[in-house]
Scaffold this motif. Structure first.
Motif, mmCIF file in Angstrom:
data_model
loop_
_atom_site.group_PDB
_atom_site.id
_atom_site.type_symbol
_atom_site.label_atom_id
_atom_site.label_comp_id
_atom_site.label_asym_id
_atom_site.label_seq_id
_atom_site.Cartn_x
_atom_site.Cartn_y
_atom_site.Cartn_z
ATOM 1 N N VAL A 78 42.668 25.875 39.942
ATOM 2 C CA VAL A 78 41.609 25.808 40.946
ATOM 3 C C VAL A 78 40.642 26.978 40.738
ATOM 4 N N PHE A 79 39.335 26.673 40.706
ATOM 5 C CA PHE A 79 38.302 27.699 40.564
ATOM 6 C C PHE A 79 37.649 27.971 41.922
ATOM 7 N N LEU A 80 37.500 29.253 42.265
ATOM 8 C CA LEU A 80 36.797 29.657 43.477
ATOM 9 C C LEU A 80 35.727 30.669 43.101
ATOM 10 N N GLU A 81 34.485 30.436 43.531
ATOM 11 C CA GLU A 81 33.378 31.345 43.232
ATOM 12 C C GLU A 81 32.690 31.781 44.525
ATOM 13 N N LYS A 82 32.364 33.075 44.576
ATOM 14 C CA LYS A 82 31.665 33.616 45.731
ATOM 15 C C LYS A 82 30.874 34.839 45.296
ATOM 16 N N ASN A 83 29.543 34.795 45.520
ATOM 17 C CA ASN A 83 28.658 35.894 45.155
ATOM 18 C C ASN A 83 28.848 36.267 43.685
ATOM 19 N N GLN A 84 29.281 37.501 43.436
ATOM 20 C CA GLN A 84 29.421 37.995 42.072
ATOM 21 C C GLN A 84 30.884 38.021 41.621
ATOM 22 N N SER A 85 31.644 37.004 41.988
ATOM 23 C CA SER A 85 33.055 36.973 41.591
ATOM 24 C C SER A 85 33.528 35.529 41.455
ATOM 25 N N SER A 86 34.578 35.387 40.672
ATOM 26 C CA SER A 86 35.203 34.081 40.481
ATOM 27 C C SER A 86 36.707 34.289 40.385
ATOM 28 N N SER A 87 37.466 33.364 40.953
ATOM 29 C CA SER A 87 38.918 33.466 40.924
ATOM 30 C C SER A 87 39.511 32.199 40.313
ATOM 31 N N LEU A 88 40.561 32.399 39.524
ATOM 32 C CA LEU A 88 41.331 31.289 38.972
ATOM 33 C C LEU A 88 42.684 31.278 39.663
ATOM 34 N N LEU A 89 43.000 30.179 40.356
ATOM 35 C CA LEU A 89 44.273 30.018 41.035
ATOM 36 C C LEU A 89 45.130 29.043 40.241
ATOM 37 N N ILE A 90 46.293 29.516 39.789
ATOM 38 C CA ILE A 90 47.247 28.661 39.082
ATOM 39 C C ILE A 90 48.374 28.364 40.062
ATOM 40 N N THR A 91 48.372 27.169 40.622
ATOM 41 C CA THR A 91 49.369 26.800 41.612
ATOM 42 C C THR A 91 50.639 26.307 40.924
ATOM 43 N N GLU A 92 51.768 26.481 41.608
ATOM 44 C CA GLU A 92 53.071 26.073 41.074
ATOM 45 C C GLU A 92 53.231 26.569 39.635
ATOM 46 N N ALA A 93 53.076 27.872 39.475
ATOM 47 C CA ALA A 93 53.116 28.479 38.142
ATOM 48 C C ALA A 93 54.448 28.193 37.453
ATOM 49 N N ALA A 94 54.374 27.952 36.152
ATOM 50 C CA ALA A 94 55.547 27.660 35.331
ATOM 51 C C ALA A 94 55.568 28.627 34.148
ATOM 52 N N PRO A 95 56.736 28.819 33.520
ATOM 53 C CA PRO A 95 56.800 29.733 32.370
ATOM 54 C C PRO A 95 55.782 29.416 31.280
ATOM 55 N N LYS A 96 55.450 28.145 31.099
ATOM 56 C CA LYS A 96 54.481 27.783 30.061
ATOM 57 C C LYS A 96 53.079 28.329 30.370
ATOM 58 N N ASP A 97 52.823 28.754 31.619
ATOM 59 C CA ASP A 97 51.525 29.328 31.984
ATOM 60 C C ASP A 97 51.398 30.793 31.573
ATOM 61 N N SER A 98 52.484 31.406 31.141
ATOM 62 C CA SER A 98 52.439 32.821 30.747
ATOM 63 C C SER A 98 51.500 33.004 29.561
ATOM 64 N N GLY A 99 50.728 34.094 29.586
ATOM 65 C CA GLY A 99 49.806 34.374 28.490
ATOM 66 C C GLY A 99 48.661 35.259 28.932
ATOM 67 N N GLU A 100 47.686 35.465 28.044
ATOM 68 C CA GLU A 100 46.513 36.294 28.317
ATOM 69 C C GLU A 100 45.334 35.411 28.722
ATOM 70 N N TYR A 101 44.728 35.724 29.868
ATOM 71 C CA TYR A 101 43.607 34.960 30.394
ATOM 72 C C TYR A 101 42.349 35.833 30.430
ATOM 73 N N TYR A 102 41.208 35.209 30.102
ATOM 74 C CA TYR A 102 39.934 35.913 30.092
ATOM 75 C C TYR A 102 38.874 35.077 30.805
ATOM 76 N N CYS A 103 37.928 35.771 31.440
ATOM 77 C CA CYS A 103 36.749 35.102 31.965
ATOM 78 C C CYS A 103 35.567 35.465 31.081
ATOM 79 N N GLU A 104 34.621 34.552 30.980
ATOM 80 C CA GLU A 104 33.438 34.769 30.148
ATOM 81 C C GLU A 104 32.191 34.413 30.947
ATOM 82 N N VAL A 105 31.208 35.303 30.937
ATOM 83 C CA VAL A 105 29.948 35.087 31.649
ATOM 84 C C VAL A 105 28.815 35.145 30.627
#
Length: 287
Positions: A78-105
């Motif tokens: 799920v993506f949430l954006e407000k003003n000068q920020s953005s959030s990534l919500l990973i619901t029901e996280a699982a081990p396969k979600d482990s890793g390095e995440y980056y945002c790009e503007v």
């Protein structure tokens, strides 16, 4: 007016104006937190803060796995954006979600800017160990064994060891047989009496990244087996655990044929499970 005079006059008026042209505003992108650890089933929230010089901007999240993999909105992402920020919500996280995440503007006329990254680890605690008695084909001459199984954990860091306690002594004695897993080396090490031929089998579900561990403890010859001895399989050392997990088995008398048959069926099930995960690993490697 000569050509040189005209050129000097032009430079006089255009020079200061060109020097006052402002460079493009700097694009700043930061992420928080730098590291994030959650338990399986929880929601992981990754935040990206940015300062952009233009209202026309592009934004996206991606994961290095190990190459760049774009994250698309879904029921779990799920993506949430407000003003000068953005959030990534990973619901029901699982081990396969482990890793390095980056945002790009990105903005017009400038190179895209990455955030500093968030290292996400999704912990999955091991299941309570289960013990099975492995009955030999010929109980008169062959040894019995205990099989301890624990599964569903991530990362691989884990220690499994055996203890035994006689009826006459309330103190646990540590058996030499033990297994140790390390996520850094991704290998299984075992130390034991070579005469007992210990076995430690590590399996990994390539779809979920969860790990399974099977340890076999050969028991002494029946004529040397003391009634009332309790054997215990102990699992500890996982980052998601708060206390050790234990399963125990008491040797009272030689098991009857019915129990032996039931345990043979259990071992067939474990063998089938081993074959399935081995096949999945081969398919994953070939693909």
């Amino acid at each position: 007016m000569t050509d040189i005079a005209i050129l000097c006059w032009t430079l006089l008026w255009t020079g200061p104006t060109a020097g006052l042209t402002a460079p493009p505003a700097e694009l700043g992108v930061t992420q928080s937190p730098g590291r994030l650890t959650v338990l399986r089933g929880e929601t992981a929230t990754l935040c990206c803060h940015f300062t952009v010089p233009s209202q026309w901007r592009g934004f996206q999240w991606f994961r290095m796995n190990p190459d760049r993999q774009s994250i698309l909105p879904s029921a779990r992402y799920v993506f949430l954006e407000k003003n000068q920020s953005s959030s990534l919500l990973i619901t029901e996280a699982a081990p396969k979600d482990s890793g390095e995440y980056y945002c790009e503007v990105s903005v017009p006329y400038q190179d895209p800017e990455w955030g500093n990254g968030t290292l996400l680890t999704v912990l999955a605690p091991p299941s309570s160990p289960r013990l099975y008695l492995q009955t030999p084909a010929d109980p008169q001459i062959d040894l019995f064994s205990l099989v301890c199984v624990t599964w569903g954990f991530y990362p691989s860091d884990l220690s499994l060891y055996w203890t035994n306690r006689s009826a006459a002594s309330p103190i646990d004695r540590l058996s030499i047989n033990n297994c140790t897993l390390s996520s850094s080396s991704n290998t299984t090490t075992a130390t034991a009496d070579p005469l007992q031929s210990p076995q430690c089998v590590r399996l990994e579900d390539t779809r979920t990244s969860e790990v399974y561990l099977i340890s076999v403890l050969p028991l002494p010859d029946r004529e040397y087996m003391e009634a009332g001895v309790t054997y215990a399989c102990v699992v500890e050392g996982h980052p998601a655990m708060t206390e050790p997990l234990t399963a125990s088995y008491m040797w009272e008398a030689p098991p009857n044929l019915l129990i032996g048959a039931l345990n043979i069926l259990k071992m067939c099930f474990l063998s089938a499970m081993t074959a399935i995960f081995s096949l999945e690993a081969v398919k994953h490697w070939c693909s």
